[in-house]
Design an enzyme around this catalytic site. Structure first.
Site, mmCIF file in Angstrom:
data_model
loop_
_atom_site.group_PDB
_atom_site.id
_atom_site.type_symbol
_atom_site.label_atom_id
_atom_site.label_comp_id
_atom_site.label_asym_id
_atom_site.label_seq_id
_atom_site.Cartn_x
_atom_site.Cartn_y
_atom_site.Cartn_z
ATOM 1 N N HIS A 57 7.846 3.488 -3.538
ATOM 2 C CA HIS A 57 7.680 2.697 -4.757
ATOM 3 C C HIS A 57 8.544 1.446 -4.683
ATOM 4 C CE1 HIS A 57 6.456 6.518 -7.184
ATOM 5 N NE2 HIS A 57 5.397 5.861 -6.748
ATOM 6 N N TYR A 84 13.663 3.733 -4.132
ATOM 7 C CA TYR A 84 14.211 4.922 -3.472
ATOM 8 C C TYR A 84 13.301 6.149 -3.530
ATOM 9 C CZ TYR A 84 17.909 1.852 -5.259
ATOM 10 O OH TYR A 84 18.643 0.750 -5.638
ATOM 11 N N HIS A 85 12.004 5.963 -3.292
ATOM 12 C CA HIS A 85 11.072 7.087 -3.354
ATOM 13 C C HIS A 85 10.238 7.217 -2.083
ATOM 14 C CE1 HIS A 85 11.084 6.431 -8.019
ATOM 15 N NE2 HIS A 85 12.194 7.025 -7.593
ATOM 16 N N PRO A 86 10.832 7.270 -0.896
ATOM 17 C CA PRO A 86 10.031 7.428 0.320
ATOM 18 C C PRO A 86 9.363 8.804 0.381
ATOM 19 C CG PRO A 86 12.356 7.668 0.835
ATOM 20 C CD PRO A 86 12.280 7.225 -0.594
#
Length: 579
Positions: A312, A514-516
């Site tokens: 994201h 920070y949403h890998p």
């Protein structure tokens, strides 16, 4: 923020986990690699049977850093000793205002993983996310299948379990933000995690009694006395041993020594969307050509390991406030003696909030294929949403310091009042990959997200900026005297209310939130684009599963901590059903 003087007392008062190093003389039925959002749940559920011996391995240390537990101190955790401090490859289409055209990728290197350093947001996602997974071959992962997992996890302040709350400390900006949405014609939703995610509403958080409720606090702390659970910290898994098509154990480095730990039944890889594919590749499980490049023999040719990387992107839109009147979140107010004492003795006040006060989930109108939002807008009632050193945290080039509004003396930054509106791209069309840069397990992998390589992603984020401009201009926001700080990001001045400007702003300023996910994609066993089947078994290897955000076929609508924890619950349920 403002926690240095509290550090000693908080550390002294806190209950310590039972932490033991692995013992080579013990026999472990299950080895769980990674004590993050999902791994803590898996270890909890599997060790509930006293006859089952479980080893939980964590590359980082214990979660004793005081800033982990104070919600408003979250900004102090990035680039710290509990962060892996990953960096991505230079971006061709994005990050144009950042050094080397790349942004930092913080990931938790500590017990609790990224749930110990994140912003404590709790968003399940929407039913369409999980129904879409099922359509893509993830059988038994539709909304009706995974909803019970969420419900089991959410205890709402009761122990043991995950505490999901509506925060008690809020500034007046939270109410104004929701009223601004209504003024613009959007609905108000009473529960973002309820029947409908669409609209403006309060932002749920994983906080218990004024402290972060990480996955470690929720699922490890209550079981610290179990004799059949060993938590081994500062232990790096370097590869999984595969013999005759079966995972037989893990190779580790601890205290400077390399050792092998055998497993009796299964290994569950929960090292995250970066760590899990990296460990598979180091083990010779992945694309044969990629492995050959770094001199690793291929044991199982799985072309999709490390592919399908999704993340994201968020766009920090900052506004100054001329009428803040000490109602915003600032370092100065958080650092007052009364604020510190209120937190220390009552766990209340400004320090007890994570700063995420309200949120909106909207559809831009540009993507109509599925019944899901494609934009999330986050309200943070602070000019410096990532702390007063936000400029360096976001890796901006020095030449943008004035244009981006960061040329404020540090003393003034501590009391500078404003807000941040952050539109988030929820369903990116651009995706990337993770590859090994070396066969050395201590060398970070290559991380290439390929941000904004698809024009549709730019258009949706630009629409998000337009909506933020409209929110700032509403009657609901007038009492705060907001002035959007929209910088000149190009040498040529452009009208800031045009599509041309919005696109340039997106390509220069957008950064990871920070949403890998997605790098060990789940799907049908006969689908060549997948790494694990719907029971999370790694294809071609017996006794090995992956359970973390890496298995998501597509990233969910919203912050990914909640669905990652759900994946841990679902994984444990599957494993236990087979024993």
């Amino acid at each position: 923020m403002a926690v240095t003087s509290l550090a000693f007392l908080m550390d002294w008062l806190r209950t310590k986990q039972k932490i033991n190093k692995y013992n080579l003389e013990d026999k472990y039925d299950y080895i769980v690699v990674g004590s993050g959002s999902a791994g803590c749940v898996v270890a909890n559920r599997l060790s509930a049977n006293p006859d089952t011996n479980v080893l939980l391995i964590e590359a980082g240390g214990e979660d004793t850093k005081p800033e982990i537990h104070v919600p408003l101190a979250v900004a102090a955790l990035q680039r710290s000793d509990v962060d892996w401090k990953f960096e991505i490859e230079s971006q061709r289409h994005a990050c144009k205002a950042m050094k080397g055209q790349k942004c930092n990728w913080p990931r938790g290197k500590v017990v609790g993983g990224s749930s110990s350093i994140n912003n404590m947001a709790y968003i399940r996602g929407c039913p369409a996310d999980f129904n879409r997974w099922a359509e893509m071959g993830a059988e038994n992962w539709a909304w009706e299948d995974i909803l019970p997992c969420f419900e089991i996890l959410e205890n709402n302040q009761s122990e043991p379990g995950l505490s999901v709350i509506e925060q008690s400390y809020k500034t007046p900006m939270a109410k104004a933000f929701i009223e601004a949405g209504i003024e613009l014609g959007y609905p108000k939703t009473p529960d973002i995690n309820g029947k409908s995610i669409f609209g403006f509403g309060d932002f749920p958080a994983t906080i218990r009694n004024g402290e972060r409720c990480s996955s470690a606090k929720a699922f490890l702390e209550p079981i610290k006395r179990r004799n059949n659970l060993t938590i081994s910290v500062n232990t790096l898994v370097t590869k999984i041993e595969v013999v005759d098509g079966r995972a037989t154990g893990v190779h580790v480095i601890a205290d400077g020594k390399e050792e092998f730990i055998p497993v009796g039944k299964e290994i569950i890889l929960s090292a995250g969307a970066i760590g899990s594919p990296q460990i598979l590749l180091l083990s010779g499980i992945g694309p044969v050509e990629d492995l050959k490049e770094v001199g690793i023999d291929c044991k199982v040719n799985l072309p999709s390991v490390g592919r399908n990387l999704q993340d994201h992107l968020a766009l920090p839109v900052i506004a100054t406030s001329t009428q803040g009147a000490r109602i915003m979140l600032t370092d100065k107010y958080a650092a007052t003696f009364s604020s510190k004492m209120k937190y220390l003795f009552q766990k209340k006040g400004m320090l007890s909030t994570n700063g995420l006060e309200a949120v909106a989930f909207l559809n831009s109108g540009l993507e109509k294929k599925y019944e899901w939002p494609d934009i999330q807008i986050i309200l943070v009632p602070s000019y410096f949403a990532l702390g007063i050193h936000q400029f360096s945290v976001l890796n901006y080039e020095e030449r943008y310091k004035t244009d981006l509004g960061y040329d404020i003396p540090e003393d003034e930054r501590k009391s500078f009042e404003g807000i941040t509106l952050a539109p988030v791209l929820l369903h990116p069309k651009s995706n990337g990959f993770i590859k090994l840069s070396s066969a050395d397990p201590t060398v970070p992998p290559i991380i290439q997200p390929n941000y904004l390589s698809d024009q549709r992603d730019v258009d949706i984020l630009a629409k998000g900026l337009e909506i933020c401009q409209k929110i700032a201009a509403t009657e609901a926001m007038k009492p705060f005297g907001l002035k959007l700080d929209l910088p000149d990001v190009t040498d040529t001045q452009i009208n800031k209310y045009t599509d041309e400007y919005r696109e340039q702003f997106v390509r220069h300023i957008a950064a990871t939130i920070y949403h890998p996910t997605g790098t060990c994609r789940m799907g049908a066993a006969d689908d060549s684009s997948t790494v694990v089947d719907p029971k999370l078994r790694v294809k071609g290897v017996d006794g090995l599963r992956v359970a973390d955000a890496s298995i998501m076929p597509e990233v969910t609508s919203g912050n990914t901590n909640a669905p990652s924890i759900m994946i841990g619950q679902k994984a444990a349920t599957i494993i236990l059903s087979e024993t």
